[in-house]
Write a protein that holds these residues in place. Structure first.
Motif, PDB file in Angstrom:
ATOM      1  N   TRP A 111       0.785  -1.221   0.150  1.00 29.50           N
ATOM      2  CA  TRP A 111      -0.258  -0.024   0.409  1.00 29.50           C
ATOM      3  C   TRP A 111       0.924   1.547  -0.200  1.00 29.50           C
ATOM      4  CZ3 TRP A 111      -4.967   1.874  -0.312  1.00 29.50           C
ATOM      5  CH2 TRP A 111      -5.392   3.550  -0.016  1.00 29.50           C
ATOM      6  N   ILE A 115       0.991   3.776  -3.632  1.00 25.31           N
ATOM      7  CA  ILE A 115       0.627   5.569  -2.872  1.00 25.31           C
ATOM      8  C   ILE A 115       1.413   6.396  -3.138  1.00 25.31           C
ATOM      9  CG2 ILE A 115       0.330   7.110  -0.882  1.00 25.31           C
ATOM     10  CD1 ILE A 115      -1.920   5.091  -1.839  1.00 25.31           C
ATOM     11  N   HIS A 148      -8.878   3.771 -13.949  1.00 28.76           N
ATOM     12  CA  HIS A 148      -9.463   3.362 -12.064  1.00 28.76           C
ATOM     13  C   HIS A 148      -9.528   4.782 -11.425  1.00 28.76           C
ATOM     14  CE1 HIS A 148      -8.548  -0.919 -13.226  1.00 28.76           C
ATOM     15  NE2 HIS A 148      -9.509  -0.529 -12.175  1.00 28.76           N
ATOM     16  N   ALA A 152     -13.912   2.285  -9.992  1.00 29.98           N
ATOM     17  CA  ALA A 152     -13.170   0.913  -8.774  1.00 29.98           C
ATOM     18  C   ALA A 152     -12.879  -0.421  -9.375  1.00 29.98           C
ATOM     19  CB  ALA A 152     -13.525   0.672  -7.609  1.00 29.98           C
ATOM     20  N   ALA A 157      -7.604  -2.213  -4.360  1.00 26.97           N
ATOM     21  CA  ALA A 157      -7.502  -1.241  -2.811  1.00 26.97           C
ATOM     22  C   ALA A 157      -6.731   0.361  -3.385  1.00 26.97           C
ATOM     23  CB  ALA A 157      -7.538  -0.949  -1.185  1.00 26.97           C
ATOM     24  N   ALA A 158      -5.509  -0.006  -3.472  1.00 22.76           N
ATOM     25  CA  ALA A 158      -3.962   0.923  -3.528  1.00 22.76           C
ATOM     26  C   ALA A 158      -3.884   1.905  -4.712  1.00 22.76           C
ATOM     27  CB  ALA A 158      -3.280   0.532  -3.010  1.00 22.76           C
ATOM     28  N   SER A 161      -7.178   3.414  -5.633  1.00 27.33           N
ATOM     29  CA  SER A 161      -6.809   4.576  -4.445  1.00 27.33           C
ATOM     30  C   SER A 161      -5.713   6.211  -5.160  1.00 27.33           C
ATOM     31  CB  SER A 161      -6.856   4.854  -3.019  1.00 27.33           C
ATOM     32  OG  SER A 161      -8.192   3.919  -2.041  1.00 27.33           O
ATOM     33  N   ALA A 162      -4.604   6.146  -5.114  1.00 23.66           N
ATOM     34  CA  ALA A 162      -3.906   7.048  -5.476  1.00 23.66           C
ATOM     35  C   ALA A 162      -4.436   7.118  -7.346  1.00 23.66           C
ATOM     36  CB  ALA A 162      -2.652   5.551  -6.316  1.00 23.66           C
ATOM     37  N   HIS A 164      -7.236   7.629  -8.452  1.00 24.74           N
ATOM     38  CA  HIS A 164      -8.378   8.745  -8.040  1.00 24.74           C
ATOM     39  C   HIS A 164      -7.851  10.177  -7.644  1.00 24.74           C
ATOM     40  CE1 HIS A 164     -11.549   6.044  -8.722  1.00 24.74           C
ATOM     41  NE2 HIS A 164     -12.538   6.958  -8.396  1.00 24.74           N
ATOM     42  N   GLY A 165      -6.586   9.712  -6.001  1.00 27.82           N
ATOM     43  CA  GLY A 165      -5.740  11.101  -6.013  1.00 27.82           C
ATOM     44  C   GLY A 165      -5.230  12.210  -7.284  1.00 27.82           C
TER      45      GLY A 165
END
Length: 272
Positions: A111, A115, A148, A152, A157-158, A161-162, A164-165
């Motif tokens: 993770w 990130i 992504h 999703a 998950a990682a 999330s990254a 989207h950031g």
């Protein structure tokens, strides 16, 4: 004959294979001096540099070692390029890594690495080049996000999330520089056949006990309406459009470039 990027210096992260390599080749073909970094054996790196160089023998290509998870190394990398070449005109944030696991099984270190490499590196690189771009009133930042960054998938998950950031960081950067000749865009490709995706296909085949061909079809059917992989060269073409005069001032909050609903969504200027 003059090319659109003659005299420009471009950094492409994660450019020793896949999308990044195709982008670097495209920039070199248009006359840019290209500085790359990326993972791989010394032979793979040498082959990537040769491929880029062959597209523009007089433009120049340079490879620098840098750990994109390390903010200090990123800053030193950007400083060294600017000192040597006088300016960083173009930054393509493409570097990324992947790991697939359910949330409760996701290793903490994986993770943190994802990130750091996929999101924090984009921030640190962008923050490092923006001051010079603002002084010169010219800069082009292009972030290779992912579908992504918009939707999703299971077991990512990682990465999700990254990405989207990255999309939201792109919006903020674009808004903060909307009145300057400094642009920031994100391209969100669907499935592109790269070493990263190839590894996912092999894992699906192994986990589900099916052939690699069937695993490839399974992956495509998840989110790819055309049931075919996007070519890395097609992503490179979208990058070149954004670097052209035609792509210098798109007023729409969301612009679609491409051939399918998830191929290349570009956030620009007004931030949406």
């Amino acid at each position: 004959m003059a090319r659109q990027l003659d005299g420009k210096t471009a950094i492409v992260t994660g450019a020793t294979s896949g999308i990044g390599l195709a982008i670097a080749e495209g920039l070199a073909a248009e006359g840019a001096t290209v500085v790359i970094n990326g993972l791989g054996t010394q032979q793979a790196i040498a082959e990537a540099v040769e491929r880029i160089q062959n597209r523009s023998p007089d433009g120049g290509v340079h490879h620098r070692e840098v750990d994109m998870r390390n903010p200090d190394e990123i800053q030193a990398y950007m400083n060294a390029v600017e000192e040597k070449h006088g300016a960083i005109d173009i930054l393509v944030n493409n570097a990324g890594i992947q790991h697939v696991d359910q949330v409760e099984d996701f290793p903490r270190e994986k993770w943190d690495d994802i990130i750091a490499a996929n999101l924090s590196a984009v921030f640190h690189a962008t923050a490092a080049v923006l001051p010079g771009m603002k002084v010169r009133d010219f800069g082009r930042i292009i972030n290779i996000a992912s579908v992504h960054g918009l939707v999703a998938s299971l077991n990512k998950a990682a990465y999700v999330s990254a990405k989207h950031g990255v999309v939201d960081l792109t919006k903020v950067t674009a808004l903060e520089n909307a009145e300057r000749n400094v642009t920031c865009n994100a391209i969100c490709p669907g499935w592109v056949f790269t070493p990263l995706v190839e590894a996912q296909i092999e894992k699906i085949a192994q986990t589900e006990g099916i052939s690699v061909s069937d695993a490839s079809d399974t992956l495509l059917r998840e989110k790819e309406p055309t049931l075919r992989f996007t070519k890395a060269e097609e992503i490179a073409a979208a990058v070149l459009f954004l670097l052209s005069a035609a792509g210098a001032n798109h007023d729409r909050q969301l612009s679609y470039i491409g051939w399918r609903m998830d191929c290349a969504m570009i956030f620009r200027r007004t931030g949406c």
